[in-house]
Design an enzyme around this catalytic site. Structure first.
Site, short mmCIF file in Angstrom:
data_model
loop_
_atom_site.label_atom_id
_atom_site.label_comp_id
_atom_site.label_asym_id
_atom_site.label_seq_id
_atom_site.Cartn_x
_atom_site.Cartn_y
_atom_site.Cartn_z
CB CYS A 8 10.66 13.53 -34.30
SG CYS A 8 10.46 12.07 -34.34
N GLY A 53 5.17 14.48 -36.80
CA GLY A 53 4.55 13.38 -36.60
C GLY A 53 2.89 12.79 -36.00
CG ASN A 78 13.34 15.78 -36.04
OD1 ASN A 78 13.64 15.17 -36.53
ND2 ASN A 78 13.87 17.25 -36.83
N GLY A 79 15.71 13.29 -35.72
CA GLY A 79 16.94 12.70 -36.85
C GLY A 79 17.11 11.48 -37.02
CE1 TYR A 108 4.05 15.68 -47.69
CE2 TYR A 108 5.34 15.01 -45.88
CZ TYR A 108 4.23 14.56 -46.87
OH TYR A 108 2.94 14.73 -45.81
CB THR A 145 2.64 20.27 -48.40
OG1 THR A 145 1.92 19.00 -47.63
CG2 THR A 145 4.06 20.99 -48.06
CG ASP A 158 1.21 16.22 -54.14
OD1 ASP A 158 1.27 16.52 -53.41
OD2 ASP A 158 0.83 14.95 -54.35
CG ASP A 159 4.04 17.49 -51.27
OD1 ASP A 159 5.20 16.38 -51.67
OD2 ASP A 159 3.31 17.99 -50.73
#
Length: 499
Positions: free
Chosen positions: A2, A28, A101-102, A257, A303, A365-366
């Protein structure tokens, strides 16, 4: 994952909070919300959808006040109910709103304690509502009508004693000020900054420094693990360490990422870290595949572009943009349901045939998570005429779920889980697969801030820093996160909402 933001200003904050959410939208895409405070009155708008879709002019005009908090979300356990959009609100004590966030790892234990001991009702499945109620109870037991800064910091200490897991949090206390704090491991990022105005200092808290940059705030620093900062409505700043023990262990996947490359997290430039990931990957190719026959290095947008460019430079190979991205399609990593993810890949990316035709191509790619997106992109490269398609991942094999706020799928949906690297290579249809070594990834990130001794690498190593994650916990999490379970939950919620 988030995104959170908070501003204490001498002018209306509604537009700036909206702008902050657009900058943090990559964190998000499921829901967005803003709550502001005008005197002692709160004004809230939140709903499912992108920031631009949740707010219109009429709604923005109602968000009055010189301080507020904001949130963009994608759901940790896959729920898409608008009832779990943030910020959350409780009226007692004082009127509290939270954006988080978490992910808490002891949510069920806390829910029981909140009901039995604290006599508080939890109305959603969100751990963020649990966290808010824990803080509310800890503030309530201070027993003060005239709230002091010490009372607020004491409540944060109570949260640290009771809550486990990852949490970067902003809380607004109606008419009083805004609080920001971070778990004792500092797993999720959170920074704060200052802007000078004629009326005095204004402060902002956000998940990433780029949000401060865009709004003209000067970055002061990260909130330290276990630390809390409180900004009075008048603009006065207070800070205090509120954890008895800290063990700084930021999530390394932020650098791989999630975070924007123009952000600085824990004094580490995300952009520079990704350049070093490219260096490490190139060195591995040279070391293990000295006679490589790569004609062109092509990133999978967006990314991986930084690492891919550096990799091409180190290998002495041409770099080319072989895929064009439709920026109006959401991230497949976040999308619920495998069929939707698969359908969106072809809508999101289109190959430029001239960059592939007759060439040995190294796609970068990441990371490789489920592997279905990688397999489709490799097939797109072959359809565009590539002779051979090699694949490089800037991250090591993702073999285990993340329990600290990243909605990685259940272990049995991770393509590298219980597979060797050769088996993953075969499964995605590549001619060769090069994974980043975990130690190389750690060194690439840590070089930006050598004072950080270790990182959360649990999705690669199964080493969970909070020490409370066992196989039983992972099995329970898997039951919540697999695609079938998510589809059943969302279907049930849709029926309930229709009724």
């Amino acid at each position: 994952m988030c995104g959170i933001a908070a501003i204490v200003s001498h002018q209306a904050v509604n537009q700036e909070l909206y702008d902050a959410l657009t900058v943090l939208q990559h964190r998000g895409q499921d829901a967005a919300g803003i709550i502001t405070c005008e005197g002692g009155r709160l004004h809230l708008r939140k709903d499912n959808g992108l920031t631009r879709d949740v707010f219109n002019n009429a709604q923005m005009l109602k968000l009055k006040g010189n301080m507020g908090i904001a949130h963009v979300r994608y759901p940790t356990a896959g729920c898409t109910s608008s009832a779990e959009a943030q910020p959350f609100y409780v009226n007692s004590p004082f009127g509290l709103t939270l954006a988080h966030n978490g992910n808490l790892t002891n949510t069920e234990e806390l829910k029981k304690a909140l009901f039995v001991e604290d006599q508080r009702h939890i109305n959603t499945d969100s751990d963020s509502e649990v966290l808010l109620n824990v803080f509310a109870h800890e503030l309530h037991i201070q027993g003060k009508l005239d709230l002091s800064v010490d009372d607020i910091f004491a409540a944060v200490r109570g949260v640290h004693r009771r809550c486990r897991g990852a949490y970067a949090v902003v809380i607004m206390i109606a008419g009083v000020g805004i609080l920001g704090f971070r778990d004792p491991h500092g797993i999720r990022p959170i920074v704060f900054g200052e802007r000078k105005s004629e009326e005095g200092s204004e402060f902002m808290i956000a998940s990433e420094s780029v949000a401060l940059d865009v709004l003209g705030f000067d970055l002061i620093r990260d909130i330290e693990p276990g630390e809390a900062i409180f900004i009075e409505a008048s603009g006065k700043l207070h800070t205090q360490q509120c954890a008895d023990e800290i063990d700084h262990c930021p999530c390394i996947f932020e650098y791989v990422y999630f975070a924007r490359p123009d952000s600085i997290i824990d004094d580490i430039s995300v952009y520079k870290a990704r350049l070093r990931m490219g260096d490490k990957l190139a060195a591995k190719v040279i070391r293990e595949w000295p006679n490589y026959d790569i004609d062109v290095v092509i990133p999978i947008p967006d990314t991986s572009r930084t690492a891919a460019l550096q990799m091409a430079n180190k290998l002495g190979v041409k770099f080319s943009e072989g895929f064009m991205k439709n920026r109006y399609i959401g991230r497949t990593f976040i999308m619920p349901g495998q069929k939707m993810r698969e359908k969106s890949v072809r809508q999101k990316l289109n190959a430029i045939d001239l960059e592939f035709n007759g060439k040995n191509v190294l796609l970068v790619d990441d990371s490789v998570v489920r592997g279905t997106t990688s397999a489709q992109i490799i097939q797109m490269a072959r359809d565009a005429g590539a002779k051979k398609v090699y694949f490089a991942s800037a991250a090591p094999p993702v073999r285990y779920p993340n329990v600290y706020g990243i909605d990685m799928p259940a272990a049995n949906e991770l393509i590298a889980h219980d597979r060797t690297e050769d088996e993953v290579c075969e499964a995605i249809g590549a001619d060769r697969l090069i994974y980043q070594d975990l130690q190389d990834l750690i060194e690439a990130v840590r070089k930006g801030n050598p004072s950080i001794e270790h990182f959360d690498t649990s999705c690669f190593s199964k080493e969970y820093i909070t020490g409370d994650i066992d196989d039983a916990y992972l099995e329970k999490t898997e039951a919540l996160r697999n695609d079938n379970a998510q589809a059943e939950r969302n279907s049930a919620k849709s029926i309930i909402e229709m009724i």
